[in-house]
Each structure stands twice: as structure tokens, then as C-alpha cells.
Write a protein that holds these residues in place. Structure first.
Motif, PDB file in Angstrom:
ATOM      1  N   UNK A 296       5.309  32.914  36.606  1.00  0.00           N
ATOM      2  CA  UNK A 296       5.874  32.453  35.335  1.00  0.00           C
ATOM      3  C   UNK A 296       5.829  30.937  35.319  1.00  0.00           C
ATOM      4  N   UNK A 297       5.338  30.408  34.200  1.00  0.00           N
ATOM      5  CA  UNK A 297       5.181  28.967  34.159  1.00  0.00           C
ATOM      6  C   UNK A 297       6.527  28.264  34.152  1.00  0.00           C
ATOM      7  N   UNK A 298       6.657  27.305  35.007  1.00  0.00           N
ATOM      8  CA  UNK A 298       7.893  26.532  35.040  1.00  0.00           C
ATOM      9  C   UNK A 298       7.808  25.396  34.047  1.00  0.00           C
ATOM     10  N   UNK A 299       6.647  24.741  34.036  1.00  0.00           N
ATOM     11  CA  UNK A 299       6.457  23.664  33.072  1.00  0.00           C
ATOM     12  C   UNK A 299       5.447  24.119  32.052  1.00  0.00           C
ATOM     13  N   UNK A 300       5.599  23.619  30.889  1.00  0.00           N
ATOM     14  CA  UNK A 300       4.695  24.033  29.823  1.00  0.00           C
ATOM     15  C   UNK A 300       3.489  23.106  29.786  1.00  0.00           C
ATOM     16  N   UNK A 301       2.558  23.483  28.965  1.00  0.00           N
ATOM     17  CA  UNK A 301       1.419  22.587  28.759  1.00  0.00           C
ATOM     18  C   UNK A 301       0.166  23.089  29.436  1.00  0.00           C
ATOM     19  N   UNK A 302      -0.881  22.288  29.263  1.00  0.00           N
ATOM     20  CA  UNK A 302      -2.190  22.647  29.772  1.00  0.00           C
ATOM     21  C   UNK A 302      -2.151  22.927  31.268  1.00  0.00           C
ATOM     22  N   UNK A 303      -1.625  21.944  31.976  1.00  0.00           N
ATOM     23  CA  UNK A 303      -1.603  22.089  33.435  1.00  0.00           C
ATOM     24  C   UNK A 303      -0.221  22.529  33.908  1.00  0.00           C
ATOM     25  N   UNK A 304       0.345  23.451  33.139  1.00  0.00           N
ATOM     26  CA  UNK A 304       1.653  23.937  33.529  1.00  0.00           C
ATOM     27  C   UNK A 304       1.644  24.561  34.905  1.00  0.00           C
ATOM     28  N   UNK A 305       2.719  24.394  35.590  1.00  0.00           N
ATOM     29  CA  UNK A 305       2.778  24.930  36.927  1.00  0.00           C
ATOM     30  C   UNK A 305       3.611  26.202  36.929  1.00  0.00           C
ATOM     31  N   UNK A 306       3.145  27.210  37.644  1.00  0.00           N
ATOM     32  CA  UNK A 306       4.016  28.362  37.812  1.00  0.00           C
ATOM     33  C   UNK A 306       4.843  28.156  39.079  1.00  0.00           C
ATOM     34  N   UNK A 307       5.701  29.101  39.323  1.00  0.00           N
ATOM     35  CA  UNK A 307       6.626  28.913  40.431  1.00  0.00           C
ATOM     36  C   UNK A 307       5.883  28.760  41.754  1.00  0.00           C
ATOM     37  N   UNK A 308       4.761  29.471  41.854  1.00  0.00           N
ATOM     38  CA  UNK A 308       3.980  29.373  43.083  1.00  0.00           C
ATOM     39  C   UNK A 308       3.524  27.946  43.333  1.00  0.00           C
ATOM     40  N   UNK A 309       3.057  27.306  42.254  1.00  0.00           N
ATOM     41  CA  UNK A 309       2.602  25.932  42.400  1.00  0.00           C
ATOM     42  C   UNK A 309       3.738  25.043  42.869  1.00  0.00           C
ATOM     43  N   UNK A 310       4.896  25.276  42.239  1.00  0.00           N
ATOM     44  CA  UNK A 310       6.033  24.446  42.614  1.00  0.00           C
ATOM     45  C   UNK A 310       6.376  24.675  44.083  1.00  0.00           C
ATOM     46  N   UNK A 311       6.395  25.932  44.471  1.00  0.00           N
ATOM     47  CA  UNK A 311       6.718  26.232  45.865  1.00  0.00           C
ATOM     48  C   UNK A 311       5.717  25.557  46.801  1.00  0.00           C
ATOM     49  N   UNK A 312       4.441  25.678  46.461  1.00  0.00           N
ATOM     50  CA  UNK A 312       3.418  25.066  47.297  1.00  0.00           C
ATOM     51  C   UNK A 312       3.645  23.576  47.414  1.00  0.00           C
ATOM     52  N   UNK A 313       3.883  22.962  46.261  1.00  0.00           N
ATOM     53  CA  UNK A 313       4.099  21.524  46.263  1.00  0.00           C
ATOM     54  C   UNK A 313       5.243  21.153  47.187  1.00  0.00           C
ATOM     55  N   UNK A 314       6.302  21.938  47.096  1.00  0.00           N
ATOM     56  CA  UNK A 314       7.467  21.608  47.906  1.00  0.00           C
ATOM     57  C   UNK A 314       7.174  21.798  49.385  1.00  0.00           C
ATOM     58  N   UNK A 315       6.491  22.880  49.686  1.00  0.00           N
ATOM     59  CA  UNK A 315       6.178  23.090  51.101  1.00  0.00           C
ATOM     60  C   UNK A 315       5.306  21.952  51.620  1.00  0.00           C
ATOM     61  N   UNK A 316       4.315  21.577  50.812  1.00  0.00           N
ATOM     62  CA  UNK A 316       3.446  20.473  51.228  1.00  0.00           C
ATOM     63  C   UNK A 316       4.247  19.217  51.467  1.00  0.00           C
ATOM     64  N   UNK A 317       5.179  18.996  50.533  1.00  0.00           N
ATOM     65  CA  UNK A 317       6.000  17.807  50.651  1.00  0.00           C
ATOM     66  C   UNK A 317       6.800  17.830  51.943  1.00  0.00           C
ATOM     67  N   UNK A 318       7.313  19.020  52.241  1.00  0.00           N
ATOM     68  CA  UNK A 318       8.138  19.119  53.450  1.00  0.00           C
ATOM     69  C   UNK A 318       7.287  18.954  54.706  1.00  0.00           C
TER      70      UNK A 318
END
Lengths: 828, 100
Positions: free
Chosen positions: A169-191
Motif C-alpha cells: 500500500x502506497x505510503x506516499x502519493x505521487x509518481x514515485x510513491x513509496x509503498x511500505x516495503x520501500x519505506x522499510x527497505x529505506x529504514x533498514x538501509x539507513x540502519x
């Protein structure tokens, strides 16, 4: 179940459950209520049997499809209304902290990230447990309805629901909206990034999240490759890591020395492996390792090795540990370790070149005045070594040292790696056999010679073994084995004949080692040299006994001991001192004229010998012998009054002949050089040398020369030095260059010529041998075969082989095939 | 009573109770899920399964079979079980329900 047997009547089943049509609605209400209870962890009040029975009945009543659909709908609603909003709030706040990247501290980012990870993990875990229970309750539905209708079983279906309604499910709207998976990935990468920078993170949540992504597939198809982890997270992780390490390696290589870089790189690799094990998935280990290796090693190793404090520096300073790191790193990305090998080879070649150059330079500087060496005095004669020889010794020592050094490095740092060993051997062999440095073989033989003569004196067996080992090691690198054999024979013969060898045992050990290393062919001649020595000794004793029996003891008789040497085995052309003559037609005709008393003895022995071995020819090599003569000098006044002085002179055979000439002269009579030459027929070269030692060296000045100059000229006159006095009764008159030393250029030329000649024979013999076997052979094949067969002796040049083939064609051993010019035929 | 016990009780709809070894009872897929301590349904807590669809006479036979199955699970040439013809149909239905 087991069917019943027998013919009894089977009663129809009782109707208590089949009864009337069941109404879907009330049953569903019960079920959905219970599901909600399950989702809120209140299952303990529920009766499984009851729920199961409801579902069972519904399925029996063919309401399976409706039930299935309702369950899915129920789950969908639950996920999107209950779980999703909660997670998405967390995700948004986590994202927010990313947008305000600059203002938020690392810590805040970590906390919000962790919250989301924790929430997602928890939701996932709960969902799994609940769906497990749900599926249990709906087992009958799965078993009967789903199987019949080929529907996805409840459990899998609900997992997919979770993926689609929550994770995607998209968390952010728009063309390059991120779904929860993207957000999770980003966070893991960050960590992960935080951890790489040295922070501590909560690995547990990441691990669970990764686990979740691993257990879900991208679509409804099964397979390792479509796991969400593989499709969504891993590529991003690898990409981020690539960027991270590219940047970091650039920075580190700029800021640190090679050793630090290597230490750091190995640490990073270890860390990434640990991270995969403890935080991410094992399946990524290989991939991330490859990324790190690529970035840190493959793209950088050449640079690191070439750094001013790279491999060259490390090997120069024996940085065993750092070299070992370099080795390990290189081995990771390249099983052949090309970079390291090139660097090491380059360094060894450099150092080898230096050693070669140093040796050449040393041998080219004007040698220390030779006459000092010719002094018969035992003190300085032993110690003062010709500078050439010193250079040779130094060369060998240096090479051995270099070899030792790199052997140590190889053993300690390179894990005794085969490829590196081969590379080292190659480069050693290259510089030892370098075309610019033709003396390697001679130097090695000299080194052995030196050790045999004095080096091993007073050493233990073990130490001697070490020396021999070293010599053999060097020998292994030598390509021109025949050259070495020639030198070794020459040096060995000198040692044997002049009794210079410290230990015969060690000599024999050396030869047996060479036998192991180079084969029987190589040593057979050396061995027969030893045999000759033994036989000669027996012969001498036999002769002495024979003479004793002949008659009464005659005090004036000349005692004789001799060595009978097999002409083909011993390097006679080197020993006869006949440098100015053609070695092929030497001796007999031109041999020195022995004084009558000696000639008699000589004849006597010849007779004795030929009696024993008929048909042999004895040639005498005066140049090699020594003689003890008792000389009486006229009385001179001493403090004890007039005394006759007696000295025992140990001189070379030639010197003896010369001295005996003066026996017949009256006092003060002198002989010119030319007269001496005419009456003795000693080769001029030898004559000069002997006269030098008899008349120039102060301690053995038995003859007086006029004029007193350093050089011997044909017109010089010699007379007996009646005033000679010596401190000792026994006086040894040395002869210039009696020992083994480096050849001068002329001798070298001779050696080269004779080696070339010998090689020509070898090559012809080999060609004939090959052709005899094959009858016909193509040109190229013949050449390559010849080279390979001769490899253990030397490395023949192709032009030389061609010449030999031509000569064989001339001699009609071979012929070209009429139909094909490049083929040869053996002519029997 | 949340600890898994060695024996569990199966109750038929007409009130007969059968104490049966857990290992034998969970041969039935349905009973196993009922008693799964992880899901923590009422049955799992009380170790007591009331089977509202099965009469005592059938349940007895079911229990017999469960033991029978457990005993001969891995052996060959098993002696046949006596099945009274009059309850054969009920037994079939029960077996379907219980997933044995």
C-alpha cells in the motif's frame, strides 16, 4: 478407515447434522465474531470444536465458496482498517525524519525507524499467528472446498492479503510513491549505514523484517527468486553498499597507507559477513561479499599494491602481517592472485637485477693486486681471495638471502600458496639465468667449492645440510645445467687432486643430492671422478709395494704417488693448464721434458700400470702435480756458526723440473728464460707462473732474477739464490692461481666455446635419437621435441638446433622428404 | 490447566467420556489443532474435547482406531480391525470430520 466386512446391513447415518439447510448468516456471525476475538488475542474462550463444526457444516452444505469469500473479505477489512493505518502512521513519521535529514539527529532517525520496524514486525507476527489459528479452524474448508475448487488455501491467501493490503500500500502519493516495503527497505538501509558508521542498532527488528520479506513472494507464484526480499530489498541494499564502499575506499586510499587500507578492508568484509548472519539474510552473504570485494579490492588492489608503501615497501620491511592481508584480499577476488604476483615478481626481479649488477660491478673493478695472493705464505694466501671470487661469493650469498627472505614471506604471509611459489621460482630462475648475467652457473659452483674447502669446517652435520640445501635450491633455478656441470667438474677436480676438500663425505652427499635433483646422467661423471680417486690410491700403494720389492731401499729414489684419471670424465683441458694450446692435440708430443731421474720413475710406473691394464694410454699432466724436494743451501754464517741449511720444498711439478735444472749448474751460473723453456718444454704460460712464484715472492725466493722486475720477460736471467733463508724447514711454494676462482675473460671464452661444442654434440645426439624413433618428423615438431628433451641440461637456441639439423643433413643422417620440404626422414 | 497432559478427554455428544493418550488422539488432524497449545483455544486449555457430532458408540470405535493406528503405524501385515456394519457410515463421517 478400514471398511467393514461381513454382510450385515449398513444403517444409514443418523441425521443429526445433515438435517435441514443451515442458514449462512447466523453461523457467519458466530464465526466472524470469533475471528475478531482471535485477532485481538482472546481465543482462549473459544471452542475450537464449535467453530470447526460450523465451518464443517457450511462446507458440507455446499456453502464453501461463500464462506471462503467472506473469510477473505473479513481479513481484507481487518488488515486495511486495523493494521494498515497504524503502520502507515509509523511509516510516515519515519519518512518525515528522512525528509528533515539535516535537522534530525542520527539518534532520532534511528528511534523513529526502529518504531516502524518494530510495528511492522509485530503486525506481521500477530497476523501469522492469527491466520494460523484461522486456518486451523477452517481446516475442513481447506481440505474439502479449496482442494476441490483449486483455491489457494486460507493461510497462503491471507499472507498474500497482508502483502497486498499492507506492505504494498502506497505510503506516499505521487509518481514515485513509496509503498511500505520501500519505506522499510529505506529504514533498514539507513540502519545498516548507521552500523557501518559505528553506531549500535537493534538487529532484532531488522532481522524479523527481513524474515518477513523472505517469507513472502512478489506474486502468487512460488520460488526463491521472487521473494520480496530478493526482488525489493536486496538490489537496493547491494546498490547502496556499492556506493558506500566506493566512496569509502576512495577516501581511505587517499588518507591511509596500504597496510592500514588492507587491514580495514579485511575488517569490512568480515563485518559484512557478520551482518548478513546476524541481521540480514544468509542468502545475501555471497552477494554483498562480492560487492565489497569488488569495490574494496578488485578495483583498488592494483592501486594499493603500487602505493609507495604498498607491497614493495612491505616486502622490503618484512611486514609479514600486512603482506598476508594483501595476499588474502587478492586471493578473494582472484584465485590466481595476478596483481600480487606481478608486484612481487617485479620486486624480486628488481632486487635480483641489483644483485647481478653489483656482482658485475664488483668483478669489473680492477682486481686487487694478484701477486699478494701468489705469495706462498700460508697466512695471507688463504685469506686474500681474488676479488672476482669475492664477488661470486657475495652474489650467491645475496641471492640466497633474497630467496630466504621471500621464502619466509611466502611461508608466513602467502599461506605457502602454490601459484606464488611458482611465480617466485620463475622470477628467480629468470634473473639467475638472465642474459645480461652469464656467470650464475660458475658462481654457484664456486660457492659450493668455497664451502667444500673451508665453509663447512667445524660445522655440525645439520648446518652442512643447510648449506647443501641452499646450493641445491639455487641449482634448481639454473637453466644451463650443462654449464654448471662443467664448472662443477672443474672445481671438483681441483678439490680432489689438491686434497682441498674438507670432507669427502660431504662431497658425496652433495653429489647424491644432485643426483636426486638432476638425475643419474648428470652425476655419473662426477661419481666416476670419485672412483678414480679411490682406484688411484690403491694403485699408488700397489706401485709402492711393487717398487719396494724390486730391490734394496735407495735413499735417492724418487717416491711417486699419482692419480690415474679417466680422460673422458675429468675436465682435463682445464687442468693441464694448456690454455695456449689446442686441447685436442695436447700432451705426449709436447709434454715437458722430465729430468732423467724423474723420467725413470715415470717409465717405471708406466710399465707397472700397463702390466695391469694393457691397452691403455697414460698421459702425464705435469701441471697438476706437486713435488717435495729436499734442497741443501750453502753454509752461511749464523750465530751458531756456519751451518748448512736444509729445506724441504713443496713445489709444483713444473717448479721441480725447473729447480732440478739448476742442480747441474755451477755456482753463479744463470739460465735465461728461453734456455729454461727450451730445456724443459714447459708451456710458456705455466713456466711464467712458476718462475714468478720461485723468483718474485719474497718468502719463496729460491731463484734470483735479473733484472728484478715484476714481469717475466724471455730475456730474463735466473740463478740459484744461495743466500735463501727461510724460517721453516718445510716451505710451500705456491703457484699463482692454483685455487678455484672466477675465470678471466679468456678462460671464460674457452669455457663458452667448449660448452657450445658440447651442446652441439648433445643436440645432434638428441635429434638423431628422436629421428631414430620416429623415422619421419616435421621440422617444428623436431625442434620442440629437441628442446623439451634437452630442458634438463640446458635451453638450446633454435638457431643452434637448425644448424645441427643442417649439419646432420650434410652428413646424411637425415634427409628432407621429397614431397614435403618441412619433413625430415631418418636415414639408416 | 494449560500444561499439555499425557492423557486427554474426548467427549461424545451423548456424554460419554474417553480418556485417551494425547499421542494417539492427535493422530486426528482436527483433534490435534483443537489441542494445539499455541492457538490456545478452550480445548487446549482444558485438555477436553467435546465432539458435538459424534455419538459415544462411534467415538469408542474412533478411540480404538486411534490406538490401533498408533500401534501399527510403521508395521506391515496388520491385522484388520473389527468394524460393526451398523456404525460403519457414522464412522466414515466421523473420520472425515476428525481428519483421520
Amino acid at each position: 478407515m478400514i471398511a467393514s466386512r461381513g454382510a450385515r446391513k449398513i444403517k444409514p447415518p443418523r441425521k443429526n447434522i445433515q438435517g435441514d439447510d443451515v442458514d449462512l448468516e447466523p453461523t457467519w456471525v458466530t464465526l466472524s465474531d470469533s475471528f475478531r476475538e482471535i485477532h485481538t488475542q482472546n481465543a482462549s474462550q473459544l471452542s475450537y470444536e464449535q467453530l470447526y463444526r460450523h465451518a464443517y457444516v457450511l462446507v458440507l452444505k455446499r456453502k464453501g465458496d461463500q464462506l471462503y469469500k467472506r473469510v477473505i473479505d473479513f481479513e481484507h477489512d481487518w488488515l486495511s482498517e486495523d493494521i494498515r493505518p497504524r503502520l502507515h502512521t509509523l511509516a510516515s513519521s519515519a519518512l518525515l525524519s528522512f525528509e528533515e535529514y539535516d535537522t534530525k539527529t542520527v539518534n532520532e532517525r534511528r528511534v523513529s525507524g526502529e518504531l516502524l520496524l518494530k510495528g511492522a514486525t509485530k503486525a506481521w507476527d500477530n497476523h501469522q499467528t492469527c491466520i494460523n489459528m484461522l486456518a486451523d479452524v477452517l481446516m475442513y474448508l481447506d481440505r474439502v472446498y479449496c482442494r476441490e475448487q483449486r483455491r489457494t488455501p486460507i493461510f497462503e491467501a491471507c499472507m498474500e492479503l497482508f502483502r497486498d493490503t499492507v506492505l504494498k500500500w502506497l505510503v506516499t502519493k505521487g509518481e514515485d510513491g513509496m509503498d511500505l516495503l520501500d519505506v522499510l527497505s529505506t529504514i533498514i538501509l539507513d540502519q545498516v549505514r548507521m552500523e557501518r558508521d559505528g553506531d549500535t542498532i537493534n538487529k532484532h527488528f531488522i532481522r524479523s523484517c527481513v524474515h518477513m520479506m523472505e517469507s513472502l513472494n512478489e506474486s502468487n507464484t512460488d520460488g526463491q527468486e521472487t521473494r520480496l526480499y530478493v526482488t525489493r530489498f536486496q538490489p537496493r541494499f547491494l546498490k547502496a553498499s556499492t556506493e558506500f564502499y566506493r566512496e569509502e575506499s576512495e577516501r581511505l586510499i587517499r588518507e591511509n597507507d596500504a597496510g592500514t587500507y588492507c587491514r580495514w578492508a579485511s575488517r569490512r568484509i568480515r563485518e559484512e559477513e557478520d551482518r548478513c548472519r546476524s541481521t540480514l539474510s544468509e542468502s545475501t552473504t555471497d552477494k554483498i561479499r562480492r560487492v565489497v570485494e569488488d569495490e574494496l579490492i578488485r578495483n583498488k588492489i592494483a592501486e594499493v599494491i603500487a602505493m609507495p608503501n604498498g607491497v614493495k615497501f612491505m616486502s622490503d620491511n618484512n611486514r609479514i602481517e600486512e603482506l598476508s592481508l594483501v595476499y588474502n584480499l587478492n586471493a578473494r577476488v582472484d584465485s590466481k592472485k595476478t596483481e600480487l604476483i606481478t608486484a612481487i615478481q617485479k620486486r624480486v626481479a628488481q632486487m635480483g637485477d641489483e644483485i647481478n649488477r653489483a656482482a658485475l660491478a664488483a668483478s669489473h673493478t680492477p682486481p686487487a693486486p694478484a701477486p699478494g695472493y701468489s705469495d706462498g705464505s700460508t697466512k695471507s694466501g688463504e685469506r686474500v681471495v681474488n676479488q672476482h671470487t669475492a664477488a661470486a661469493m657475495k652474489w650467491v650469498e645475496d641471492v640466497l638471502q633474497l630467496k630466504d627472505k621471500f621464502d619466509t614471506i611466502w611461508r608466513l604471509s602467502f599461506a605457502s600458496d602454490q601459484a606464488l611459489q611458482a611465480a617466485l621460482s620463475k622470477v628467480f630462475s629468470e634473473f639467475i639465468n638472465a642474459a645480461t648475467f652469464p656467470r650464475g652457473t660458475e658462481y654457484i659452483s664456486l660457492f659450493i667449492d668455497d664451502n667444500m674447502k673451508k665453509g663447512i669446517k667445524g660445522k655440525t652435520e645439520h648446518e652442512v645440510d643447510l648449506v647443501l640445501d641452499k646450493a641445491i635450491t639455487l641449482l634448481r633455478y639454473v637453466q644451463d645445467k650443462d654449464m654448471f656441470e662443467k664448472y662443477y667438474k672443474k672445481h671438483l677436480s681441483r678439490r680432489l687432486l689438491m686434497n682441498k676438500s674438507v670432507s669427502n663425505d660431504v662431497e658425496k652427499q652433495m653429489i647424491s643430492r644432485m643426483k636426486i635433483e638432476l638425475g643419474n646422467n648428470f652425476t655419473s661423471k662426477l661419481e666416476s671422478m670419485f672412483k678414480d680417486m679411490t682406484v688411484s690410491e690403491e694403485l699408488s700403494n700397489g706401485y709402492r709395494a711393487y717398487v719396494d720389492k724390486l730391490g734394496d731401499y735407495d735413499p735417492a729414489r724418487v717416491d711417486l704417488s699419482m692419480h690415474v684419471l679417466t680422460a673422458t670424465v675429468w675436465p682435463l683441458d682445464h687442468m693441464s693448464g694448456a690454455l695456449d694450446r689446442d686441447p685436442n692435440k695436447q700432451d705426449k708430443a709436447q709434454g715437458p721434458i722430465f729430468p732423467p731421474e724423474i723420467e725413470r720413475v715415470k717409465k717405471g710406473f708406466e710399465k707397472f700400470y700397463l702390466n695391469r691394464h694393457s691397452g691403455r694410454v697414460l698421459s702425464w699432466l705435469g701441471g697438476m702435480g706437486t713435488a717435495d724436494i729436499r734442497a741443501v743451501f750453502p753454509k752461511v754464517p749464523t750465530k751458531d756458526g756456519l751451518r748448512e741449511r736444509k729445506h724441504e720444498l713443496n713445489v709444483s711439478t713444473y717448479a721441480m723440473i725447473i729447480l732440478l735444472l739448476f742442480n747441474d749448474l755451477s755456482e753463479n751460473e744463470a739460465l735465461t728464460y728461453e734456455e729454461i723453456e727450451a730445456r724443459t718444454n714447459i708451456p710458456p704460460h705455466e713456466l711464467t707462473r712458476n718462475l714468478q712464484s720461485l723468483s718474485l715472492a719474497t718468502k719463496t725466493r729460491i731463484l734470483l732474477k735479473e733484472p728484478m722486475t715484476r714481469d717475466i720477460k724471455p730475456t730474463d736471467r735466473f740463478k740459484f739464490n744461495e743466500g735463501f733463508s727461510g724460517k721453516f724447514i718445510r716451505i710451500k711454494v705456491g703457484v699463482v692461481s692454483a685455487g678455484n676462482r672466477v675465470e678471466n675473460d679468456k678462460e671464460r671464452q674457452d669455457t663458452d666455446d667448449s660448452v657450445r661444442q658440447m651442446r652441439a654434440h648433445y643436440i645432434e645426439a638428441t635429434i638423431v635419437r628422436i629421428m631414430k624413433q620416429r623415422k619421419t618428423c616435421a621440422h617444428l615438431q623436431l625442434i620442440s621435441e629437441t628442446i623439451s628433451q634437452l630442458a634438463s641440461h640446458f635451453k638450446p637456441e633454435v638457431t643452434m638446433i637448425k644448424k645441427r639439423i643442417e649439419s646432420l643433413l650434410d652428413k646424411e643422417y637425415l634427409a628432407r622428404m621429397p614431397e614435403d620440404d618441412s619433413m625430415y626422414k631418418y636415414i639408416t | 490447566m494449560s500444561e499439555p497432559t499425557e492423557y486427554v478427554t474426548l467427549v461424545s455428544y451423548d456424554g460419554f467420556e474417553f480418556k485417551i493418550r494425547r499421542s494417539a488422539a492427535i493422530i486426528s488432524g482436527a483433534i490435534r489443532r483443537m489441542l494445539d497449545p499455541q492457538s490456545n483455544f478452550a480445548e487446549a486449555r482444558t485438555n477436553r474435547c467435546t465432539l458435538e457430532t459424534i455419538p459415544g458408540i462411534v467415538l469408542e470405535k474412533v478411540c480404538e482406531y486411534l490406538y490401533y493406528n498408533e500401534k501399527f503405524a510403521d508395521s506391515k501385515d496388520v491385522p484388520d480391525m473389527e468394524i460393526p456394519a451398523d456404525i460403519a457410515m457414522d464412522l466414515l463421517i466421523a473420520s472425515d470430520f476428525l481428519d483421520v
